[in-house]
Scaffold this active site. Structure first.
Site, PDB file in Angstrom:
ATOM      1  CE  LYS A  22      -1.808   1.576   4.027  1.00 12.14           C
ATOM      2  NZ  LYS A  22      -1.489   2.993   4.267  1.00 12.14           N
ATOM      3  CB  CYS A 116      -5.251  10.767  11.676  1.00 12.42           C
ATOM      4  SG  CYS A 116      -3.652  10.069  12.056  1.00 12.42           S
ATOM      5  NE  ARG A 121       0.271  10.295   9.702  1.00 10.61           N
ATOM      6  CZ  ARG A 121      -0.140   9.096   9.351  1.00 10.61           C
ATOM      7  NH1 ARG A 121      -1.250   8.618   9.833  1.00 10.61           N
ATOM      8  NH2 ARG A 121       0.570   8.358   8.528  1.00 10.61           N
ATOM      9  CG  ASP A 306       3.077   1.307   9.476  1.00 11.75           C
ATOM     10  OD1 ASP A 306       2.629   2.139  10.290  1.00 11.75           O
ATOM     11  OD2 ASP A 306       3.206   1.554   8.264  1.00 11.75           O
TER      12      ASP A 306
HETATM   13  C1  UD1 Z   1       4.247   6.807   6.471  1.00  9.91           C
HETATM   14  C2  UD1 Z   1       3.397   5.570   6.268  1.00  9.91           C
HETATM   15  C3  UD1 Z   1       2.880   5.067   7.598  1.00  9.91           C
HETATM   16  C4  UD1 Z   1       4.029   4.854   8.560  1.00  9.91           C
HETATM   17  C5  UD1 Z   1       4.899   6.107   8.674  1.00  9.91           C
HETATM   18  C6  UD1 Z   1       6.159   5.899   9.503  1.00  9.91           C
HETATM   19  C7  UD1 Z   1       2.422   5.915   4.066  1.00  9.91           C
HETATM   20  C8  UD1 Z   1       1.178   6.165   3.262  1.00  9.91           C
HETATM   21  N1  UD1 Z   1       2.265   5.903   5.404  1.00  9.91           N
HETATM   22  O1  UD1 Z   1       3.396   7.800   7.035  1.00  9.91           O
HETATM   23  O2  UD1 Z   1       2.211   3.836   7.364  1.00  9.91           O
HETATM   24  O3  UD1 Z   1       3.497   4.564   9.843  1.00  9.91           O
HETATM   25  O4  UD1 Z   1       5.327   6.508   7.356  1.00  9.91           O
HETATM   26  O5  UD1 Z   1       6.926   4.869   8.990  1.00  9.91           O
HETATM   27  O6  UD1 Z   1       3.478   5.686   3.539  1.00  9.91           O
HETATM   28  N2  UD1 Z   1       5.931  14.515  11.123  1.00  9.91           N
HETATM   29  C9  UD1 Z   1       5.994  15.849  11.474  1.00  9.91           C
HETATM   30  N3  UD1 Z   1       5.896  16.792  10.481  1.00  9.91           N
HETATM   31  C10 UD1 Z   1       5.731  16.441   9.177  1.00  9.91           C
HETATM   32  C11 UD1 Z   1       5.680  15.070   8.818  1.00  9.91           C
HETATM   33  C12 UD1 Z   1       5.766  14.127   9.828  1.00  9.91           C
HETATM   34  O7  UD1 Z   1       6.130  16.196  12.632  1.00  9.91           O
HETATM   35  O8  UD1 Z   1       5.646  17.349   8.327  1.00  9.91           O
HETATM   36  C13 UD1 Z   1       6.002  13.484  12.192  1.00  9.91           C
HETATM   37  C14 UD1 Z   1       4.697  12.683  12.290  1.00  9.91           C
HETATM   38  O9  UD1 Z   1       3.763  13.335  13.100  1.00  9.91           O
HETATM   39  C15 UD1 Z   1       5.159  11.395  12.892  1.00  9.91           C
HETATM   40  C16 UD1 Z   1       6.559  11.211  12.300  1.00  9.91           C
HETATM   41  O10 UD1 Z   1       6.958  12.503  11.829  1.00  9.91           O
HETATM   42  O11 UD1 Z   1       5.258  11.520  14.291  1.00  9.91           O
HETATM   43  C17 UD1 Z   1       6.605  10.204  11.160  1.00  9.91           C
HETATM   44  O12 UD1 Z   1       5.796  10.621  10.103  1.00  9.91           O
HETATM   45  P1  UD1 Z   1       6.076  10.271   8.573  1.00  9.91           P
HETATM   46  O13 UD1 Z   1       7.350   9.520   8.443  1.00  9.91           O
HETATM   47  O14 UD1 Z   1       5.899  11.514   7.790  1.00  9.91           O
HETATM   48  O15 UD1 Z   1       4.876   9.285   8.286  1.00  9.91           O
HETATM   49  P2  UD1 Z   1       3.872   9.320   7.078  1.00  9.91           P
HETATM   50  O16 UD1 Z   1       4.582   9.641   5.822  1.00  9.91           O
HETATM   51  O17 UD1 Z   1       2.681  10.132   7.456  1.00  9.91           O
END
Ligand code: UD1
Length: 417
Positions: A22, A116, A121, A306
């Site tokens: 996914k 979420c 997020r 995950d």
């Molecule tokens: C992706 C995955 C998700 C997985 C996660 C971590 C997809 C569709 N989803 O989510 O399944 O659990 O990686 O491996 O690929 N953060 C910030 N600011 C930002 C972006 C992120 O503070 O601008 C923080 C988030 O709140 C979180 C952490 O960074 O605590 C990790 O997030 P991120 O690696 O961005 O996860 P996703 O891309 O949302």
């Protein structure tokens, strides 16, 4: 609303084929928007999140057709640079379309993603990086409007945290930007490498995907190609967990060994035996489950967040006490209440969960709280005595392609009602 009814306590035995990932399919679907001509993605899992991504492509003006596990996208003349609010709410990872829309259309308007089920997020890292690439961003009434008045240009971007989504958005914006982009402290997850592989086949110039430094040289145009989505490493972990929780033996086919760093070691430490090749795993969970004294979730190549809930479901029946710390997301223990209702002994202390193994779990009526939390309940139910009724399974359908059929084929008693 659909439910799974599961009669637990049956050993899983046989072969399972692992679906496409996914988290690779979604950014690659967004990437098809950058291409002239047709892109075909094979091994694409049939999931509600994939259908939502196809609807976003349709609403932008691309033609997206899914036949079996193959999706064909033609984005010759995208016309509407908006991610509809309902789709943004339905799937938080819709944010991944931002970089692609800016790269192709030079503008994008979308709802600001709120919190979420995993806690807040934020997208600050995405927006900071895009600003450095020439994107102007305004926010009014929760709607973000992004434009590129002087065109997108490359930039040096250091991420404070190796965010998966931010790394993907920068890549998507950078491949058609003017000049070079360098991302340092980039996420190294295998799904990023899969996205870069797709883009490279389409004509992009990318070096270093899968490492902490990614260099992108902008090109004028990308042309669609055919690409097979990589195997899903979290689904692989889920089926291993189901085998471990039931004392079963499974052969998993269509796996990707290199992406399972940080996962297979954990199953071996819990007493499982894995014999692995590049694209299959023979797993035996016949021995008693051993506790994990201390494990924390980390960005790749560490133990993935995950897989935290899914492995916790196995540890509930371990021969001793385990401690799991969640370092990535703030609110990722919502599955614990359901596991406790099924007989587990788990205490939460801040970001850590202390899991004291019990001899047996029992069935209960429980609700899936989120995608992986739901998968953890499914895992626990298969290894528990008696019947579990699992509700709110739409969360599970976001990430698992007909899981009941895959599990029935290896001896599980599970029905969708
Ligand atoms: C992706 C995955 C998700 C997985 C996660 C971590 C997809 C569709 N989803 O989510 O399944 O659990 O990686 O491996 O690929 N953060 C910030 N600011 C930002 C972006 C992120 O503070 O601008 C923080 C988030 O709140 C979180 C952490 O960074 O605590 C990790 O997030 P991120 O690696 O961005 O996860 P996703 O891309 O949302």
């Amino acid at each position: 609303m659909q439910t799974f009814v599961i009669q637990g306590g049956r050993r899983l035995e046989g072969d399972m084929t692992v679906q496409g990932a996914k988290n690779s399919a979604l950014p690659i679907l967004a990437a098809t928007l950058l291409c002239q001509g047709e892109s075909t993605l094979t091994n694409c899992p049939k999931l509600s999140d994939v259908y939502a991504a196809c609807r976003i492509l349709g609403s932008i003006g691309a033609r997206c057709v899914m036949q079996g596990h193959s999706v064909t996208v033609r984005a010759d003349a995208p016309s509407r640079a908006v991610i509809p609010e309902d789709l943004m709410q339905e799937m938080r990872s819709s944010i991944i379309f931002l970089g692609a829309m800016l790269g192709r259309m030079g503008q994008c308007s979308l709802g600001f993603p709120g919190g979420c089920e995993l806690g807040p997020r934020p997208i600050d890292l995405h927006l900071q990086a895009l600003r450095r690439m020439g994107v102007r961003i305004t926010e009014e009434n929760g709607i973000l409007t992004c434009t590129v008045p002087k065109g997108l240009h490359g930039a040096r971007i250091h991420l404070q945290f190796p965010s998966v989504g931010a790394t993907e958005n920068i890549l998507l914006a950078a491949v058609l930007a003017a000049g070079d982009t360098v991302i340092t402290n980039a996420a190294r997850e295998p799904e990023i490498t899969d996205l870069a592989d797709f883009l490279t086949k389409c004509g992009a110039k990318i070096e270093g995907a899968g490492t902490g430094t990614i260099r992108i040289r902008g090109v004028k145009q990308l042309t669609g190609c055919e690409h097979r989505i990589m195997p899903d490493r979290i689904v692989t972990a889920t089926w291993l967990a189901c085998a471990a929780a039931t004392g079963g033996e499974l052969r998993l086919l269509h796996t990707d060994d290199a992406s399972l760093t940080g996962i297979l070691d954990v199953f071996e430490e819990m007493g499982g035996s894995c014999s692995r090749s590049q694209d299959s795993i023979c797993f035996s969970g016949r021995k008693p489950i051993q506790p994990l004294r201390y494990i924390k979730t980390m960005p790749f190549p560490g133990f993935p967040t995950d897989a935290q809930a899914i492995v916790m479901a196995v540890l509930c029946k371990a021969n001793g006490t385990s401690v799991m710390e969640e370092t990535i997301f703030e609110n990722r223990f919502r599955h614990v209440d359901a596991l406790v209702r099924m007989g587990a002994d788990i205490r939460i202390a801040g970001r850590a969960a202390v899991i004291r193994g019990v001899r047996q779990m029992h069935g209960a009526v429980v609700s899936a709280t989120d995608l992986r939390g739901g998968a953890a309940m499914l895992t626990a139910a298969l290894g528990a005595e008696g019947e579990t009724v699992l509700t709110e399974i739409s969360h599970i359908d976001r990430g698992y392609d007909s899981p009941e059929l895959a599990l029935q084929a290896v001896g599980a008693r599970i029905e969708r009602k």
